[in-house]
Design a protein around this motif. Structure first.
Motif, mmCIF file in Angstrom:
data_model
loop_
_atom_site.group_PDB
_atom_site.id
_atom_site.type_symbol
_atom_site.label_atom_id
_atom_site.label_comp_id
_atom_site.label_asym_id
_atom_site.label_seq_id
_atom_site.Cartn_x
_atom_site.Cartn_y
_atom_site.Cartn_z
ATOM 1 N N PRO A 202 -15.708 8.570 -15.367
ATOM 2 C CA PRO A 202 -17.041 9.100 -15.068
ATOM 3 C C PRO A 202 -17.473 8.718 -13.651
ATOM 4 N N ILE A 203 -18.361 9.515 -13.070
ATOM 5 C CA ILE A 203 -18.907 9.229 -11.744
ATOM 6 C C ILE A 203 -20.426 9.262 -11.812
ATOM 7 N N LYS A 204 -21.033 8.129 -11.529
ATOM 8 C CA LYS A 204 -22.480 8.077 -11.314
ATOM 9 C C LYS A 204 -22.733 8.057 -9.810
ATOM 10 N N GLN A 205 -22.311 6.984 -9.166
ATOM 11 C CA GLN A 205 -22.370 6.887 -7.715
ATOM 12 C C GLN A 205 -20.957 6.593 -7.223
ATOM 13 N N ARG A 206 -20.421 7.500 -6.439
ATOM 14 C CA ARG A 206 -19.005 7.444 -6.097
ATOM 15 C C ARG A 206 -18.637 6.181 -5.320
ATOM 16 N N ARG A 207 -19.560 5.676 -4.507
ATOM 17 C CA ARG A 207 -19.232 4.514 -3.680
ATOM 18 C C ARG A 207 -18.886 3.291 -4.524
ATOM 19 N N THR A 208 -19.389 3.232 -5.759
ATOM 20 C CA THR A 208 -19.091 2.087 -6.613
ATOM 21 C C THR A 208 -17.656 2.097 -7.113
ATOM 22 N N LEU A 209 -16.951 3.219 -6.935
ATOM 23 C CA LEU A 209 -15.584 3.344 -7.414
ATOM 24 C C LEU A 209 -14.538 2.921 -6.391
ATOM 25 N N GLN A 210 -14.962 2.599 -5.176
ATOM 26 C CA GLN A 210 -13.994 2.302 -4.116
ATOM 27 C C GLN A 210 -13.025 1.176 -4.472
ATOM 28 N N PRO A 211 -13.487 0.055 -5.055
ATOM 29 C CA PRO A 211 -12.524 -0.996 -5.432
ATOM 30 C C PRO A 211 -11.487 -0.508 -6.450
ATOM 31 N N PHE A 212 -11.932 0.327 -7.379
ATOM 32 C CA PHE A 212 -11.018 0.885 -8.376
ATOM 33 C C PHE A 212 -9.978 1.779 -7.709
ATOM 34 N N TYR A 213 -10.407 2.617 -6.782
ATOM 35 C CA TYR A 213 -9.465 3.477 -6.056
ATOM 36 C C TYR A 213 -8.398 2.645 -5.340
ATOM 37 N N ARG A 214 -8.823 1.584 -4.689
ATOM 38 C CA ARG A 214 -7.866 0.755 -3.935
ATOM 39 C C ARG A 214 -6.836 0.126 -4.875
ATOM 40 N N ARG A 215 -7.278 -0.315 -6.035
ATOM 41 C CA ARG A 215 -6.361 -0.989 -6.958
ATOM 42 C C ARG A 215 -5.341 -0.010 -7.552
ATOM 43 N N VAL A 216 -5.781 1.178 -7.929
ATOM 44 C CA VAL A 216 -4.831 2.108 -8.536
ATOM 45 C C VAL A 216 -3.908 2.720 -7.486
ATOM 46 N N ALA A 217 -4.370 2.810 -6.236
ATOM 47 C CA ALA A 217 -3.528 3.377 -5.177
ATOM 48 C C ALA A 217 -2.306 2.515 -4.903
ATOM 49 N N SER A 218 -2.370 1.233 -5.283
ATOM 50 C CA SER A 218 -1.258 0.318 -5.029
ATOM 51 C C SER A 218 -0.189 0.366 -6.123
ATOM 52 N N LEU A 219 -0.424 1.116 -7.185
ATOM 53 C CA LEU A 219 0.538 1.171 -8.279
ATOM 54 C C LEU A 219 1.792 1.948 -7.868
ATOM 55 N N PRO A 220 2.945 1.650 -8.472
ATOM 56 C CA PRO A 220 4.223 2.224 -8.040
ATOM 57 C C PRO A 220 4.460 3.644 -8.561
ATOM 58 N N ALA A 221 3.592 4.563 -8.167
ATOM 59 C CA ALA A 221 3.767 5.970 -8.522
ATOM 60 C C ALA A 221 4.304 6.727 -7.318
ATOM 61 N N LYS A 222 4.840 7.910 -7.571
ATOM 62 C CA LYS A 222 5.348 8.740 -6.483
ATOM 63 C C LYS A 222 4.234 9.489 -5.762
ATOM 64 N N GLY A 223 3.031 9.305 -6.221
ATOM 65 C CA GLY A 223 1.859 9.899 -5.613
ATOM 66 C C GLY A 223 0.674 9.686 -6.533
ATOM 67 N N VAL A 224 -0.526 9.520 -5.963
ATOM 68 C CA VAL A 224 -1.744 9.356 -6.747
ATOM 69 C C VAL A 224 -2.779 10.328 -6.193
ATOM 70 N N LEU A 225 -3.136 11.312 -6.997
ATOM 71 C CA LEU A 225 -4.058 12.365 -6.589
ATOM 72 C C LEU A 225 -5.367 12.224 -7.358
ATOM 73 N N ALA A 226 -6.493 12.311 -6.658
ATOM 74 C CA ALA A 226 -7.810 12.269 -7.283
ATOM 75 C C ALA A 226 -8.452 13.642 -7.188
ATOM 76 N N ALA A 227 -8.890 14.174 -8.330
ATOM 77 C CA ALA A 227 -9.597 15.452 -8.392
ATOM 78 C C ALA A 227 -10.959 15.200 -9.024
ATOM 79 N N GLU A 228 -12.027 15.518 -8.302
ATOM 80 C CA GLU A 228 -13.369 15.166 -8.763
ATOM 81 C C GLU A 228 -14.313 16.353 -8.674
ATOM 82 N N LEU A 229 -15.242 16.408 -9.629
ATOM 83 C CA LEU A 229 -16.289 17.414 -9.647
ATOM 84 C C LEU A 229 -17.615 16.722 -9.921
#
Length: 285
Positions: A202-229
């Motif tokens: 869920p998204i209330k205020q997007r800026r509060t998600l920045q720490p979460f984005y940084r943590r998941v971006a470091s996971l060993p995937a072949k790519g991490v794509l975010a799609a938001e509405l």
């Protein structure tokens, strides 16, 4: 706040989530080998839009029902509307299919779905929904624990090299859920490296998600794509302004296919100040 109760069925968050899930399934079906889907927080699988609570919130009216009235939609949105209508009478939307129902409708003969639900009443309804369907196994258990128990997937003598894990927790304590989600994705990628993993949030205020984005971006995937509405302006911490899907190991060119879909959803469902975003948190390799 729990975002998975049935009286929110068919809202803008469901639309975004389920359109993307169906697009991922189509990518899996492009190859003949069978695939496996794990739905960690499946819910009851089907929701009545005419129920008292659903009518009180009116969220379907600004979600699936509003989208269904639009013309000239991109092909993935047309396919999504057809999938939703499949379990309804002609020219009527009385019920909304949850993710396990949409997945089950898309399965081929050799494909399999494991749907997990911890709440007893919801799990019972889910089991009743799929009684007699050999392609679907319902587990009345914690979805995070199921990742360790069911991955890598094996059904009888069959092993599955390809598939999808859908993680859609209730976010009852939103900030507390993010470390659990991050650890769950890490477990998925470690146990089943070839799988796609899709996480709704869920998204209330997007800026509060920045720490979460940084943590998941470091996971060993072949790519991490975010799609938001975001169907409302990103300035209120008190309501669900929008939602997103994090896609780990997404299929090739999914970002190009998603771009017109997000634009169309923004135009169809957005209020003044609405927006959408499609960005690589970790570029594909």
């Amino acid at each position: 706040m729990n975002y998975r109760h049935g009286f929110h069925a068919g809202n803008h968050a469901d639309v975004l989530k389920h359109v993307i899930v169906l697009m991922l399934l189509e990518a899996l079906k492009a190859k003949p080998s069978p695939f496996f889907v794990l739905d960690t927080h499946a819910g009851r699988g089907r929701y009545l839009l005419g129920g008292e609570q659903s009518q009180r919130t009116g969220e379907a009216a600004t979600g699936i029902l509003r989208l269904a009235a639009h013309k000239g939609l991109p092909a993935p949105l047309k396919a999504y509307l057809q999938a939703v209508k499949a379990g309804n009478p002609v020219d009527a939307l009385l019920a909304y299919p949850g993710s396990p129902m949409l997945v089950a409708q898309a399965l081929r003969e050799g494909d399999r779905l494991a749907a997990c639900e911890l709440q007893a009443e919801e799990a019972q309804a889910l089991k009743a929904l799929f009684t007699g369907d050999a392609k679907v196994a319902v587990h009345a258990r914690d979805g995070y624990g199921a990742i360790k128990a069911l991955l890598p997937p094996r059904v009888g003598q069959d092993r599955f090299a390809r598939g999808l894990v859908l993680i859609d927790p209730p976010y009852e304590a939103q900030q507390d859920e993010y470390p659990l989600v991050r650890d769950a994705v890490a477990e998925c990628l470690q146990r089943w490296p070839g799988a796609m993993v899709a996480v709704w949030y869920p998204i209330k205020q997007r800026r509060t998600l920045q720490p979460f984005y940084r943590r998941v971006a470091s996971l060993p995937a072949k790519g991490v794509l975010a799609a938001e509405l975001l169907v409302h302006p990103d300035d209120s911490p008190l309501r669900l302004n929008g939602s997103g899907m994090l896609l780990f190991n997404p299929p090739w060119q999914l970002d190009q296919a998603l771009a017109p879909v997000l634009k169309a959803l923004d135009a169809a469902l957005g209020e003044p100040g609405a927006s959408h975003l499609l960005t690589w948190l970790r570029p594909p390799v």
